[in-house]
Design a protein around this motif. Structure first.
Motif, mmCIF file in Angstrom:
data_model
loop_
_atom_site.group_PDB
_atom_site.id
_atom_site.type_symbol
_atom_site.label_atom_id
_atom_site.label_comp_id
_atom_site.label_asym_id
_atom_site.label_seq_id
_atom_site.Cartn_x
_atom_site.Cartn_y
_atom_site.Cartn_z
ATOM 1 N N THR A 69 14.147 -1.001 -2.187
ATOM 2 C CA THR A 69 13.538 -0.684 -3.483
ATOM 3 C C THR A 69 13.115 -1.968 -4.204
ATOM 4 O OG1 THR A 69 15.755 -0.466 -4.434
ATOM 5 C CG2 THR A 69 14.664 1.561 -3.781
ATOM 6 N N VAL A 129 9.803 -2.732 -2.700
ATOM 7 C CA VAL A 129 8.778 -1.832 -3.240
ATOM 8 C C VAL A 129 8.338 -2.330 -4.615
ATOM 9 C CG1 VAL A 129 8.365 0.508 -4.133
ATOM 10 C CG2 VAL A 129 9.524 0.201 -1.926
ATOM 11 N N GLY A 156 4.601 -3.631 -5.081
ATOM 12 C CA GLY A 156 3.782 -2.604 -5.721
ATOM 13 C C GLY A 156 3.410 -1.467 -4.793
ATOM 14 N N ALA A 157 4.124 -1.343 -3.678
ATOM 15 C CA ALA A 157 3.826 -0.262 -2.736
ATOM 16 C C ALA A 157 4.142 1.097 -3.362
ATOM 17 C CB ALA A 157 4.644 -0.437 -1.457
ATOM 18 N N THR A 158 3.466 2.133 -2.880
ATOM 19 C CA THR A 158 3.768 3.508 -3.268
ATOM 20 C C THR A 158 4.605 4.126 -2.151
ATOM 21 O OG1 THR A 158 1.685 3.696 -4.440
ATOM 22 C CG2 THR A 158 2.768 5.753 -3.814
ATOM 23 N N HIS A 200 6.230 15.388 -10.195
ATOM 24 C CA HIS A 200 4.861 14.906 -10.397
ATOM 25 C C HIS A 200 4.342 15.264 -11.800
ATOM 26 C CE1 HIS A 200 0.928 13.524 -9.476
ATOM 27 N NE2 HIS A 200 0.373 14.706 -9.371
ATOM 28 N N THR A 239 2.369 14.166 1.817
ATOM 29 C CA THR A 239 2.257 12.703 1.689
ATOM 30 C C THR A 239 0.892 12.211 2.153
ATOM 31 O OG1 THR A 239 3.184 12.202 3.882
ATOM 32 C CG2 THR A 239 4.748 12.428 2.080
ATOM 33 N N TRP A 254 -1.592 13.197 -0.671
ATOM 34 C CA TRP A 254 -1.218 12.937 -2.053
ATOM 35 C C TRP A 254 -2.179 11.989 -2.743
ATOM 36 C CZ3 TRP A 254 0.275 8.841 -5.173
ATOM 37 C CH2 TRP A 254 0.892 9.214 -6.377
ATOM 38 N N LEU A 259 6.258 7.372 -0.596
ATOM 39 C CA LEU A 259 6.203 8.837 -0.629
ATOM 40 C C LEU A 259 7.237 9.386 0.347
ATOM 41 C CD1 LEU A 259 2.316 9.304 -0.458
ATOM 42 C CD2 LEU A 259 3.775 9.278 -2.490
ATOM 43 N N ARG A 273 0.858 -1.194 0.000
ATOM 44 C CA ARG A 273 0.000 0.000 0.000
ATOM 45 C C ARG A 273 0.894 1.243 0.000
ATOM 46 N NH1 ARG A 273 -4.463 -2.261 4.202
ATOM 47 N NH2 ARG A 273 -5.808 -0.556 3.512
ATOM 48 N N THR A 274 0.501 2.307 0.675
ATOM 49 C CA THR A 274 1.306 3.538 0.639
ATOM 50 C C THR A 274 2.136 3.658 1.902
ATOM 51 O OG1 THR A 274 -0.303 4.677 -0.761
ATOM 52 C CG2 THR A 274 1.210 6.065 0.496
#
Lengths: 385, 385
Positions: free
Chosen positions: B135, B138, B142-144, B160, B272, B275, B146, B117-118
């Motif tokens: 990384t 990540v 599939g995490a986001t 962005h 964050t 976002w 921030l 998740r995020t």
């Protein structure tokens, strides 16, 4: 790679030349539809041949024979006159660069907008004098309007991916012009030769004087009001003599995004040509360590009342911005001709704004009539002197 | 309005407090899952009650009885120990703020990332010491990610909507710390009391010393290298004493986007939390006319070699950034204890980097082993003095 089509209205002016300079660097990516000029037939013919334009349009029809002769034997169609200009703009292209100076640019810009594609806007009058008429056309046609002016392009970039409802402030930066440190007494005695020396940009006489009076920033405030739906009360101006920060957007979380760059129109033009991607330009990278310092100060509307007048005109809406723009043009011409002093420019604009309040224009014809009448009123003031 | 769930790993630290300050202002929009602390049981219990957290975790299990007592009669589940910390992080939340300081934050941060998740990342070691391991996680989950750090958050905002392939430069700004104008002779004699006085941010002793040596900027360069896929050669540092511009991105068209703001961590944290939208913070608007000037200069890697070391460590990759970070921590602690001089900090880090080159870590356990061994090597250097 997709080839994109482009039309340039005002191809022989400085914005047109900068645009063609960029296209020249990646010719395989572009197909040129229409190139137009006011009267520089030889330059226009040369460009139309170089870029294999479909059509070349000379607005001043008296130069059409010269254009035809210069394009003889080429595949370029040569036409002339205001109606041909509008027809060429209405041919449509993936992107139309609207860079004709003055009210002569209104009808072709409107024709391009009505195609519902992308219009990169460099004609100031489209949003200052015809703001509501143009934005209504944009809404109707679904066109994408990309601002070319460095300040508005900066704001556009800083808003990208954000919601205008989250904006706390949009801050236009102003160089302050060559007189930013002058006293009122000095301003009263300022000469045209002093006014046309702009510190950061190489510009024509009219826009240099607008920079010296800060009317250019006032007119940009009106343009920003039409381009970015955040409300006039969220638009402000800050004086930034180095002109490195081109403008800023502050959001409600306290983040401010700013766009910085060299004083080179190819940067904002490239931003519109490649949007929403980026393209390479030959512009020098920004070296802030070399620049050393960026300074900021609040504008002084006592010495430079033009921004106050522009805000009042935007607030009043309707015809008032067109009246302000027309009166200012007459006053600047009179100043450049030595007929009035520097501080009379804004004073004349204010007087015309106070005496002429026509109803809001609903079509381009109304805008042109208001523009003409406001010029006449300003001329009357000159006769009285 | 959607209610979002949040976990805060490191709730009693300064980033945790700033985050909860923001959530306190819009409690109806948030559901708090887990709050964690190292040993401040009373503070953690108070926050867990106030925000009706599902679970409160004290990492130092010896404080669990105190936490349990303080939460008696509430609906908050109270647990303790490193495994409980990881389990709490793995509960998942729409957003997890990873703000535990030091290597103790690695395992729970990894657990949060693995939920896909995020994760708002404020733990420096996750990207400095465990960069490739994190990384990779990540990418797998599939995490986001921030970034919370003001510089990386600034870069994230400036990127962005843009393609990293279009980036010419990412420029991290550095205040230059309290010694930015000191000679090498003065630096040799600098005391801990002088080093912990940071001009712009209120920070702890360790990070203040890192600011004085510019190692903080070196470590941020390593983090930026992992966060933003533009290549080490496109990352650079500029000294900007006012710390108003938090960082910048220059694109290949010559446009530079910068994020500016007050020195208040609530700005990047809010960025964050909301976002890709924005949320309101109580942070003061930016008043550049009041600030007056922003200055910039090139960093001096003769007086401040830390950024050079960090670039070398990032270039070498693998274990080297973890070695640099661990050696620096030991050296800073020795400086604060009065055992070594200020300029020995970077020198010790360089010596450890030169003597210890383990193979690249592939899991968190490797990172922790490298960290421990690098600390031991640095301690050995201290014994030799």
């Amino acid at each position: 790679m997709t080839i994109r089509s482009i039309s340039i209205l005002g191809a022989t002016g400085s914005v047109g030349a900068s645009t063609l300079d960029l296209i020249r660097r990646e010719p395989e990516q572009w197909r040129v539809v229409a190139l137009t000029a006011h009267s520089q037939a030889a330059d226009l013919a040369r460009l139309a041949r170089e870029f294999s334009a479909e059509i070349a349009v000379i607005a001043d029809e008296s130069h059409l024979p010269e254009l035809r002769a210069a394009l003889a034997g080429s595949t370029v169609e040569a036409v002339g006159g205001p109606a041909a200009l509008v027809e060429a703009a209405a041919r449509g292209a993936d992107i139309t660069l609207a860079a004709i100076v003055g009210c002569a640019g209104l009808a072709p810009t409107m024709a391009a907008i009505e195609q519902g594609r992308t219009v990169a806007l460099a004609n100031k009058e489209a949003l200052v004098s015809a703001g509501e008429v143009m934005t209504a056309a944009v809404a109707r046609s679904g066109a994408t309007l990309l601002p070319v002016d460095s300040e508005h392009n900066a704001i556009f970039q800083c808003l990208h991916g954000n919601d205008p409802a989250d904006v706390r402030w949009i801050t236009l930066t102003a160089s302050g012009g060559p007189f930013r440190d002058w006293s009122i007494e000095q301003l009263v005695a300022a000469t045209p030769a002093q006014a046309v020396k702009h510190p950061n940009w190489d510009m024509g006489a009219k826009i240099s004087v607008d920079s010296a009076t800060m009317m250019n920033k006032g007119l940009e405030l009106i343009e920003a009001f039409h381009l970015f739906p955040v409300g006039l009360e969220r638009l402000r101006i800050i004086v930034h003599p180095q002109s490195v920060v081109h403008s800023m957007v502050e959001y409600r979380d306290g983040s401010t995004l700013a766009q910085l760059g060299p004083s080179d129109m190819r940067v904002p033009i490239a931003s519109t040509l490649a949007w929403p991607r980026r393209m390479t330009t030959p512009c020098a990278p920004l070296d802030l360590a070399e620049i050393g310092e960026l300074t900021f100060r609040a504008p002084d509307e006592i010495r430079f009342p033009a921004t106050r007048l522009a805000r009042q005109a935007a607030q009043a809406g309707g015809a008032m911005p067109a009246v302000l723009n027309a009166a200012n043009e007459v006053a600047v011409a009179a100043f450049l001709a030595g007929r009035v002093g520097f501080t009379r420019i804004a004073a004349m604009a204010e007087e015309v704004l106070g005496r002429y309040a026509p109803s809001a224009p609903t079509a381009l014809g109304d805008v042109l009539a208001i523009d003409g009448e406001a010029r006449a009123r300003a001329q009357e003031l000159l006769e009285l002197v």
